[in-house]
Design an enzyme around this catalytic site. Structure first.
Site, PDB file in Angstrom:
ATOM      1  N   CYS D 149     136.242  48.991  28.582  1.00  0.00           N
ATOM      2  CA  CYS D 149     134.850  48.707  28.229  1.00  0.00           C
ATOM      3  C   CYS D 149     133.841  49.529  29.022  1.00  0.00           C
ATOM      4  O   CYS D 149     132.799  49.914  28.497  1.00  0.00           O
ATOM      5  CB  CYS D 149     134.556  47.219  28.402  1.00  0.00           C
ATOM      6  SG  CYS D 149     135.003  46.552  30.010  1.00  0.00           S
ATOM      7  N   HIS D 242     127.258  46.253  30.205  1.00  0.00           N
ATOM      8  CA  HIS D 242     127.632  46.965  31.433  1.00  0.00           C
ATOM      9  C   HIS D 242     126.588  48.043  31.723  1.00  0.00           C
ATOM     10  O   HIS D 242     126.303  48.894  30.869  1.00  0.00           O
ATOM     11  CB  HIS D 242     128.997  47.643  31.243  1.00  0.00           C
ATOM     12  CG  HIS D 242     130.157  46.703  31.256  1.00  0.00           C
ATOM     13  ND1 HIS D 242     130.042  45.343  31.422  1.00  0.00           N
ATOM     14  CD2 HIS D 242     131.504  46.936  31.147  1.00  0.00           C
ATOM     15  CE1 HIS D 242     131.248  44.794  31.397  1.00  0.00           C
ATOM     16  NE2 HIS D 242     132.148  45.726  31.229  1.00  0.00           N
TER      17      HIS D 242
END
Lengths: 349, 349, 349, 349
Positions: D149, D242
């Site tokens: 990710c 993120h």
């Protein structure tokens, strides 16, 4: 879309003012024609002066509008007021005096005998006080108010119960969201990992306003409902959504099923008249044992429906339940907009 | 320090078990001699098996202790139980049968007619039920329990008021901390920006346990106090500290000043006997309008004192106030330790 | 305790000012004799004017002290400054001119060639600039500054490494606590569930101040260290404690073990002279793979020690690690107090 | 809508599995025909077995589907895998062996020389490895993987820069959301008021996967790009998104304007082929100095676009910036779905 009424927003930069700006985007009946704020912001473009906090993007229409000082102009047909109590007292009177209808979320005039305090599903007929108010005060315009944010979520489900079973006693403990304290509200140092067991002035409002809302119009005045109310108000670390733990005592004790039926079947004038901001059903019932929850249920009916759950017998009074409402939509800006829609429907706008 | 009694902890790896481990470090009367947990952890060093969550450092003494499976040994003089209800039912009975006093925080035996449910400041004489229990069950040891975490904070201030004014009605709405749900409790996805209006089994306990605690020992049994209680229990996003909004009705309606006096002057057996974990004053009064708050007041009296604020008349019943208690100290592990100190003081240990 | 020096605090009501008030309670060498704040607060008791946010109780000594306007008096022997940059520029000069030593946490004078920028463990000899400063400016008093909150935690562990291995390149990404933004900092609507990738002016400070701190005093001026620094500063949702991810390039590439040894063995003047606020060891090393963490490690050495962990080779430069420091103690008020202790030790006070 | 391919989801009850269930609702090419999970959940209706955590309502279509054990059936045309590494290793091979294409988000096979690791905008031609893989392993089906990710958000903006300026050095510090840790991730006791400076295995992936993604297909294998990468990975208290602070060194040093142009103009195969889940522009540029922020920017392009901001010169390497990507959409389930769309476009499905 026919010609829309030109609406101003008083106190457009604050937390509730921002909600007005957002909710009035693309409104079928009202068009935002003027944004008013304090001297400090007047003259600046709204996009620059307002520190946008509503958790949806800022509408582009308002970006370049220049904020005005708070003086009445003749180029608006009505104003919505998101002012704090103190400035509301003079500014709202100035606008009403100048012939402009003021649809107010402020508390300044709520208790005045000749000012309607209205939830369209609950007491739409109280707007008749407008005539008394104009006569009393010699105003061309008028002021119509909506209740405190924690009162609306409480009184909406009380209305059908009072009609059928005769409400006599209310115990309510609120767990209210941060946004109810305006912007900026309590800082994270204060509210993280904490509950504040006090909100200035709030318990007085919760113990007073339902009596006027559930009261009856008799001649030129409201006869308040004969209900004893005890409120304890707390601030919790939630962004939006007031949760309230409610216990009720009635003249004719209902069983929970009868309560559920009365709530579920309830429709008011906004639903019948299909007012633009009216939710299809004003009161939703959940039978999940751990609902309503602020995070999951506050946006029901686009924030205009309240959700009631855990309806059960109360060992001390008769019935208890938990109710949730979106405090800055149904409890503030959305409430005032629905009031304006009611007034237009009734011919006052 | 004379020879200390050898104490075991049942369920030592969980949230309350960890509190026992922490609070018993350097205890003058008890020394932790055994840590018990489920099969999964047995055989491992405590430092490895327990995912430490108490917000103070883990005591070094426990680091290398090897966790035991939950079977009675003769090398402990008493055990504290932090077990969940289900395993408590059999394990606690096994230990009591084997001759070991069990000082339990679990709910399994609280309602049993021959098991003392005790808060040392409230009903220290109820420990006499131990004799009945041993006779009934043929046990060498015995079980003594403390109430649910939200009941202790409630009943402590009720005791002096009941004695003087005769308590009849209780309405309570709790706002309970995450740690009350054990470890791990509700994940951040669930509890951030939220309130959960339901805690399984909790309202039943809050409506039942105070009646036993405030009851009177008559012969071989407790006559429950004749009080009607209505509870609504909520989980809020707070680490530690249960806040409760309380309304009370009395036989002899007191004014707020009389309530304050009664609470402020209250001392119980633990204070008179100077038990090691007893706070100097079990009930603290705050006159700051926005207190008690979980973050600021939960550690009062090292977590063993409760704080009462906003004492005022109630328009529906007689008196209302807000009370805060530390749910894993006074409401759980600290409660059991104080019970053990009481039992030693009374000669049961 | 001999007679203590009388200390004033400039900007006593803000976030760092409150830390000064707290940390100077019972200080063996300094006694708080005056609290200064802006016109708005002057004349009020401190207990009323300061909205206390330090997560420990407010010291009682300050409660009733009346806040003064920011003009120099002759009844203080030194002042600590917690002023924002703008007011620091004039107010600190006024006090120094009036003969009062100013120990400042403000950034206004940090870069001035004749103003010492000091961390007592790193460059205690830079205080000799005081003589240059007095001569240049004709001041009876003087100004001594400490670095930016995120610089102190960075430079403390760099000092022993620079001495031994010759530091050339620094890459640092900070994750800084909310309290670093003063009070009130970012509101919960902004910082909850978020990271802010920008702090105004911060990266410039982090890229400049270490060069002066690690520089050498040559005659009347500091020759800056020849180090290239790149900083990226972020605000995270943490109450206290700045975490920094650091990569370093050296003239003589060390292995991680040599780095650990150099950090672990490091002691500075404050440790040798046993200054009252000096931690026993200024740099702590953790070998737990998931430490340091703000919540668990910020209070190490009463907030005056920094904690370094995850020391390992860097595939691009030479060595990387994570360092944590308490931003309002070692990074602000505690830094200035340690500077004052250094100055007293050196005879400047 | 023509006949849609029948898709299964391996690991449907976990955090990423739930995202697959949500994102595949009403997908024009794929229809969810089977949900697979561990033995514990098999046989139960999905609505009961999955503790829904995606912050949008659970799609009704999945409510009543009965969860299967993880064995290959011939009634699906492909499966998406949201399995943890360990079970992925055997289960994915079983399905591929049985003739079923496996589009996997798991890390088990990402590094295998004959398994494509693909971001459709970056290296769509790497899917040719499918033929090598089938030949090597004798499988009727195959496995195609997407990166970690935190790698996807990093490599998307690196692609156009590498093509034009020749990337040589990468320093990256990540601030990763809680949801990246699966469900349940770190409990509030751990992550509230904290940053965790370590994520097991993450830095290795970030330092390895970009080299394969930016590598070139030569004959039957990938020649990795010759880039040095240093990563430091942190977990912050953010729900989704993120954030990464990136510094880059190039063969041909670009100025920030050239970087902005290259990023802004970039389009890949998914945009040209108008794949259903492709965002109109894969890389968005913000020039607001305090953006991108997780809370405000993670949903850009329905979570499939990454946002780059603060593009500026780096004093140590050449260019630095901050990039944000939605870790469970573009960084996980959405990545795999886009891979499946690519494979269908290329004729592999």
């Amino acid at each position: 879309m026919a010609t829309r009424l030109r609406a101003g927003i008083l106190g457009a930069t604050g937390a509730v003012g921002q909600r007005f700006v957002q909710l009035l985007e693309n409104h079928p009946w009202f068009e935002v024609a003027a944004l008013y704020a304090s001297e400090r912001s007047a003259g600046k473009p709204y996009g620059e002066a307002a520190d946008w906090r509503v958790p949806v993007p800022r509408p582009t229409y308002a970006e370049e509008m220049i904020i005005r000082a708070m003086e009445p102009n003749d180029d608006v047909d009505l104003v919505f007021s998101a002012l704090p109590r103190d400035s509301a007292e003079t500014v709202e009177a100035d606008f009403a005096q100048a012939g402009i209808p003021v649809i107010s979320n402020a508390s300044a005039y709520r208790a005045a005998a000749d000012v309607p305090l209205v939830i369209p599903e609950v007491n739409p007929d109280h707007t008749e006080l407008i005539n008394v108010q104009r006569r009393n005060r010699g105003w061309g315009g008028y002021i119509v108010t909506n209740p405190n944010c924690s009162v609306i979520g409480l009184v909406l489900p009380l209305k059908p119960l009072h009609d059928v079973f005769g409400l006599r006693l209310i115990q309510v403990v609120t767990m209210q969201a941060r946004s109810g304290a305006g912007y900026p509200g309590p800082p994270p140092e204060v509210i993280d990992d904490n509950v504040l067991p006090f909100i200035r002035g709030e318990e007085d409002k919760v113990e007073a306003e339902p009596r006027k809302l559930l009261g009856t119009l008799e001649g030129d005045s409201i006869r308040e409902a004969d209900i004893i109310i005890s409120a304890q108000c707390n601030r919790v670390n939630v962004l939006d959504g007031h949760l309230e733990a409610v216990s009720l005592g009635f003249e004719n004790r209902p069983d929970p099923e009868a309560v559920i039926r009365a709530l579920r079947d309830f429709r008011g004038l906004p639903q019948e008249a299909r007012l633009p901001s009216a939710p299809a059903r004003p009161i939703l019932i959940t039978d999940q044992e751990d609902r309503p929850q602020p995070k999951l249920d506050r946006d029901a009916g686009d924030g205009m429906a309240v959700t009631v759950g855990r309806i059960r017998p109360d060992s001390l009074l008769d019935i208890k339940f938990t109710v949730l409402s979106h405090n800055t939509i149904r409890g503030a800006a959305g409430a005032a907009i629905l009031n304006a829609e009611l007034l237009k429907n009734q011919g006052y706008l």
